[in-house]
Write a protein that holds these residues in place. Structure first.
Motif, PDB file in Angstrom:
ATOM      1  N   ILE A   1       0.804  -1.224   0.000  1.00 29.09           N
ATOM      2  CA  ILE A   1       0.000   0.000   0.000  1.00 29.09           C
ATOM      3  C   ILE A   1       0.837   1.274   0.000  1.00 29.09           C
ATOM      4  CG2 ILE A   1      -1.835  -1.231   1.223  1.00 29.09           C
ATOM      5  CD1 ILE A   1      -1.296   0.593   3.626  1.00 29.09           C
ATOM      6  N   GLY A   2       2.161   1.151   0.168  1.00 26.89           N
ATOM      7  CA  GLY A   2       3.020   2.324   0.087  1.00 26.89           C
ATOM      8  C   GLY A   2       3.155   3.118   1.364  1.00 26.89           C
ATOM      9  N   ARG A   3       2.750   2.554   2.492  1.00 27.75           N
ATOM     10  CA  ARG A   3       2.897   3.278   3.762  1.00 27.75           C
ATOM     11  C   ARG A   3       4.311   3.131   4.285  1.00 27.75           C
ATOM     12  NH1 ARG A   3      -0.613   0.991   8.150  1.00 27.75           N
ATOM     13  NH2 ARG A   3      -2.303   1.769   6.847  1.00 27.75           N
ATOM     14  N   PRO A   4       4.886   4.196   4.868  1.00 31.55           N
ATOM     15  CA  PRO A   4       6.225   4.096   5.446  1.00 31.55           C
ATOM     16  C   PRO A   4       6.344   2.923   6.402  1.00 31.55           C
ATOM     17  CG  PRO A   4       5.564   6.385   5.355  1.00 31.55           C
ATOM     18  CD  PRO A   4       4.366   5.576   4.932  1.00 31.55           C
ATOM     19  N   ILE A   5       7.492   2.277   6.375  1.00 27.41           N
ATOM     20  CA  ILE A   5       7.676   1.025   7.090  1.00 27.41           C
ATOM     21  C   ILE A   5       7.454   1.163   8.600  1.00 27.41           C
ATOM     22  CG2 ILE A   5      10.178   1.356   7.225  1.00 27.41           C
ATOM     23  CD1 ILE A   5       8.349  -2.008   6.747  1.00 27.41           C
TER      24      ILE A   5
ATOM     25  N   ALA B   1      -0.270  15.902  11.529  1.00 24.79           N
ATOM     26  CA  ALA B   1       0.215  14.533  11.684  1.00 24.79           C
ATOM     27  C   ALA B   1      -0.851  13.518  11.307  1.00 24.79           C
ATOM     28  CB  ALA B   1       0.686  14.304  13.123  1.00 24.79           C
ATOM     29  N   PHE B   2      -2.081  13.758  11.738  1.00 26.75           N
ATOM     30  CA  PHE B   2      -3.142  12.791  11.476  1.00 26.75           C
ATOM     31  C   PHE B   2      -3.777  12.982  10.104  1.00 26.75           C
ATOM     32  CE2 PHE B   2      -2.514  11.810  15.823  1.00 26.75           C
ATOM     33  CZ  PHE B   2      -2.989  10.524  15.987  1.00 26.75           C
ATOM     34  N   LYS B   3      -3.785  14.200   9.591  1.00 28.50           N
ATOM     35  CA  LYS B   3      -4.325  14.425   8.251  1.00 28.50           C
ATOM     36  C   LYS B   3      -3.484  13.721   7.202  1.00 28.50           C
ATOM     37  CE  LYS B   3      -6.269  14.781   5.234  1.00 28.50           C
ATOM     38  NZ  LYS B   3      -7.624  14.566   4.726  1.00 28.50           N
ATOM     39  N   PHE B   4      -2.170  13.784   7.326  1.00 31.03           N
ATOM     40  CA  PHE B   4      -1.294  13.257   6.294  1.00 31.03           C
ATOM     41  C   PHE B   4      -0.790  11.847   6.579  1.00 31.03           C
ATOM     42  CE2 PHE B   4      -0.677  17.989   6.038  1.00 31.03           C
ATOM     43  CZ  PHE B   4      -1.463  18.148   4.898  1.00 31.03           C
ATOM     44  N   ARG B   5      -1.239  11.264   7.682  1.00 29.93           N
ATOM     45  CA  ARG B   5      -0.897   9.863   7.964  1.00 29.93           C
ATOM     46  C   ARG B   5      -1.465   8.976   6.870  1.00 29.93           C
ATOM     47  NH1 ARG B   5      -3.362   5.886  12.247  1.00 29.93           N
ATOM     48  NH2 ARG B   5      -5.124   7.268  11.986  1.00 29.93           N
ATOM     49  N   ASN B   6      -0.657   8.043   6.414  1.00 30.45           N
ATOM     50  CA  ASN B   6      -1.069   7.137   5.335  1.00 30.45           C
ATOM     51  C   ASN B   6      -1.536   7.918   4.108  1.00 30.45           C
ATOM     52  OD1 ASN B   6      -1.276   4.496   4.366  1.00 30.45           O
ATOM     53  ND2 ASN B   6      -3.440   4.351   4.869  1.00 30.45           N
TER      54      ASN B   6
ATOM     55  N   VAL C   1       8.606  14.175   4.504  1.00 30.17           N
ATOM     56  CA  VAL C   1       9.530  13.646   3.504  1.00 30.17           C
ATOM     57  C   VAL C   1       8.794  12.607   2.669  1.00 30.17           C
ATOM     58  CG1 VAL C   1      11.701  12.430   3.101  1.00 30.17           C
ATOM     59  CG2 VAL C   1      11.490  14.024   5.029  1.00 30.17           C
ATOM     60  N   LEU C   2       8.538  12.920   1.396  1.00 32.66           N
ATOM     61  CA  LEU C   2       7.897  11.980   0.498  1.00 32.66           C
ATOM     62  C   LEU C   2       8.944  11.039  -0.077  1.00 32.66           C
ATOM     63  CD1 LEU C   2       5.716  14.240   0.668  1.00 32.66           C
ATOM     64  CD2 LEU C   2       5.108  13.653  -1.696  1.00 32.66           C
ATOM     65  N   GLY C   3       8.618   9.757  -0.116  1.00 37.63           N
ATOM     66  CA  GLY C   3       9.596   8.829  -0.657  1.00 37.63           C
ATOM     67  C   GLY C   3       9.119   7.401  -0.639  1.00 37.63           C
ATOM     68  N   ASP C   4      10.029   6.508  -0.968  1.00 34.56           N
ATOM     69  CA  ASP C   4       9.734   5.086  -1.016  1.00 34.56           C
ATOM     70  C   ASP C   4       9.367   4.576   0.374  1.00 34.56           C
ATOM     71  OD1 ASP C   4      10.608   2.063  -0.920  1.00 34.56           O
ATOM     72  OD2 ASP C   4      10.373   2.564  -3.043  1.00 34.56           O
ATOM     73  N   SER C   5       8.401   3.705   0.431  1.00 32.04           N
ATOM     74  CA  SER C   5       7.911   3.226   1.722  1.00 32.04           C
ATOM     75  C   SER C   5       8.955   2.438   2.500  1.00 32.04           C
ATOM     76  CB  SER C   5       6.665   2.354   1.508  1.00 32.04           C
ATOM     77  OG  SER C   5       7.000   1.177   0.774  1.00 32.04           O
ATOM     78  N   GLN C   6       9.966   1.887   1.819  1.00 33.15           N
ATOM     79  CA  GLN C   6      10.981   1.096   2.516  1.00 33.15           C
ATOM     80  C   GLN C   6      12.124   1.940   3.053  1.00 33.15           C
ATOM     81  OE1 GLN C   6      10.333  -2.518   2.766  1.00 33.15           O
ATOM     82  NE2 GLN C   6       8.493  -1.338   2.295  1.00 33.15           N
ATOM     83  N   ASP C   7      12.153   3.222   2.701  1.00 34.20           N
ATOM     84  CA  ASP C   7      13.187   4.138   3.188  1.00 34.20           C
ATOM     85  C   ASP C   7      12.788   4.646   4.564  1.00 34.20           C
ATOM     86  OD1 ASP C   7      14.980   6.211   3.679  1.00 34.20           O
ATOM     87  OD2 ASP C   7      14.926   6.976   1.624  1.00 34.20           O
TER      88      ASP C   7
END
Length: 479
Positions: free
Chosen positions: A93-97, A273-278, A311-317
């Protein structure tokens, strides 16, 4: 089995392939194919129904204390698989790890909580005015069909499996097509934790094939959906044909009322924080911000600062704090809605476009608008993305009226330093859940759910297990 292979679970056995064409799962960060998933067809659905029907009387007869052991066994198996589940979730789903790891921990709590509920699922004895005694006993409702969305693929399915098993019901799950590996790992934990064959089954596949077959089955006596209001209405209409019990956690469009006396800086930090979560893909995300005019500039500045710090980026970073939208179609919808909001006269304070540094992936910048008209579509429809529209108010009652102006009632929030206003926010905001000076409203030990077009029934808390039971009354009289 190979833990990296999405598989169906039917009658306690995993199947990595079927006669149906497999489905590709796309990485939302890179748009590359992650893996393929098997799809259930009519034969697999019929087989799962057969085994659930056979499993029901046996599982229903298991004592609550023994069911609790299985639930705790599943929780411990999920703990052992925690890193694998979090990684699969993050990729699919692309969520940060780091955020994905947190969801798994919350899901584990569901199994531990409902283990306790299984142990204390008692009836009651009522003295009869006609003599003898009245006995009211909860009994499992029967086979359950569960349908879940992709945005919280671990917690949503845990909220359905755990109370179903605690109550004595077998469950057949159709998870989102976007999250087959995440769901397979949960199914593995259920088997390793001791769930008997047929008690938990997992059917990947197309909704238009699997769902109608489960809905028309007489042996399915309850359905549980987490999804859109549109889909909820469709399933309720189908459920009526066989008089199935239904729990629905549907769409939301949560308002936030920021009062003049609030701690504005803290409110802005929490809201961002909660608006931009996931990437805003959260059913209880704050979506409409009504801010007192005297503190609106300060609040907007705080939201913009927090949005730009992401910081927008790859979910595994591990440096990434916001990933992409999960689906390309959702990214496109958010982009269109952002453009519409500006066209309606709102000011875009930050964001409003795809990031220039990303030429692949379903990314969209965290976006904050001010001066948003009440008639704008973003104030009437859930964006399900990283868009934060801000409007101002002068009168508290006017803010409440505008906050209650949509047909949705899942969650609502308010920020104030006044206890009187805090009580008023709780009483007057029309929602199943209200957070005052906090967004922490989801707890295993508390009821979770909405009202009006946001659904019915509750997940979590002591109330949830009751949705999986029928109450049988017996009047005992001496012979």
């Amino acid at each position: 089995m190979n833990a990296t292979t999405p598989s169906l679970l039917i009658a306690g056995r995993f199947r990595p392939s079927t006669g149906q064409p497999p489905a590709e799962v796309i990485n939302p960060c890179t748009e590359d194919v992650l893996w393929t998933a098997p799809a259930a067809g009519p034969d697999e659905v019929a087989e799962a129904l057969h085994h659930a029907r056979q499993a029901f009387p046996k599982w229903a007869a298991v004592h609550g204390w023994e069911r609790a052991k299985v639930l705790r066994g599943i929780a411990r198996a999920m703990e052992r698989k925690k890193s694998d589940i979090a990684r699969a979730l993050s990729l699919e789903i692309g969520r940060p790890i780091a955020q994905s790891d947190g969801e798994v921990a919350i899901a584990i709590e569901q199994f531990d909580w409902f283990a306790g509920e299984a142990e204390r699922l008692f009836g009651e004895t009522i003295p009869s005015r006609q003599g003898g005694r009245l006995q009211a006993v909860p009994e499992p409702v029967g086979v359950v069909a569960a349908f879940t969305a992709w945005n919280f693929p671990v917690n949503l399915i845990a909220r359905k499996i755990a109370p179903a098993l605690a109550a004595g019901c077998p469950i057949i799950c159709r998870p989102s097509e976007q999250t087959p590996l995440t769901s397979t790992l949960i199914a593995e934990a259920c088997v390793e934790g001791g769930a008997p064959a047929g008690v938990v089954q997992m059917l990947h596949g197309k909704a238009d094939i699997v769902t109608p077959l489960l809905m028309e089955a007489e042996e399915v006596r309850k359905i549980s959906l987490t999804g859109s209001t549109r889909v909820g209405k469709m399933l309720l209409a189908e459920a009526a044909k066989t008089v199935k019990r239904a729990s629905m956690e549907l769409g939301g469009h949560a308002p936030v009322v920021i009062c003049e006396d609030a701690d504005v800086d803290a409110a802005a930090t929490q809201c961002a924080a909660f608006k931009f979560r996931n990437a805003g893909q959260v059913c209880i995300a704050p979506n409409r911000f009504y801010v007192h005019e005297n503190v609106a500039q300060r609040f907007s500045d705080g939201m913009v600062e927090a949005a730009r710090a992401l910081v927008l980026g790859d979910s595994q970073d591990t440096a990434t704090t916001m990933g992409p939208l999960t689906l390309a179609s959702q990214r496109d919808r958010v982009e269109k809605l952002s453009d519409e909001t500006v066209a309606d006269g709102a000011k875009c304070l930050t964001g409003g476009c795809r990031p220039a540094s990303r030429n692949k992936g379903h990314f969209f910048e965290p976006t904050v608008f001010s001066d948003v008209p009440d008639g704008s579509r973003i104030m009437r429809e859930e964006p399900f993305g990283p868009l934060a529209p801000i409007a101002t108010f002068r009168d508290f009652d006017d803010a409440i009226e505008r906050a209650n102006s949509t047909p949705y009632g899942l969650s609502a929030y308010g920020f104030t330093s006044s206890q009187t206003k805090a009580e008023a926010l709780s009483a007057k905001l029309q929602a199943g859940m209200v957070g005052v000076n906090t967004f922490m409203i989801a707890h295993a030990e508390a009821p979770f759910g909405g009202v009006d077009h946001s659904g019915m029934g509750r997940e979590g808390g002591r109330q949830a297990i009751l949705d999986y039971t029928n109450v049988k009354l017996t009047h005992f009289m001496a012979a």
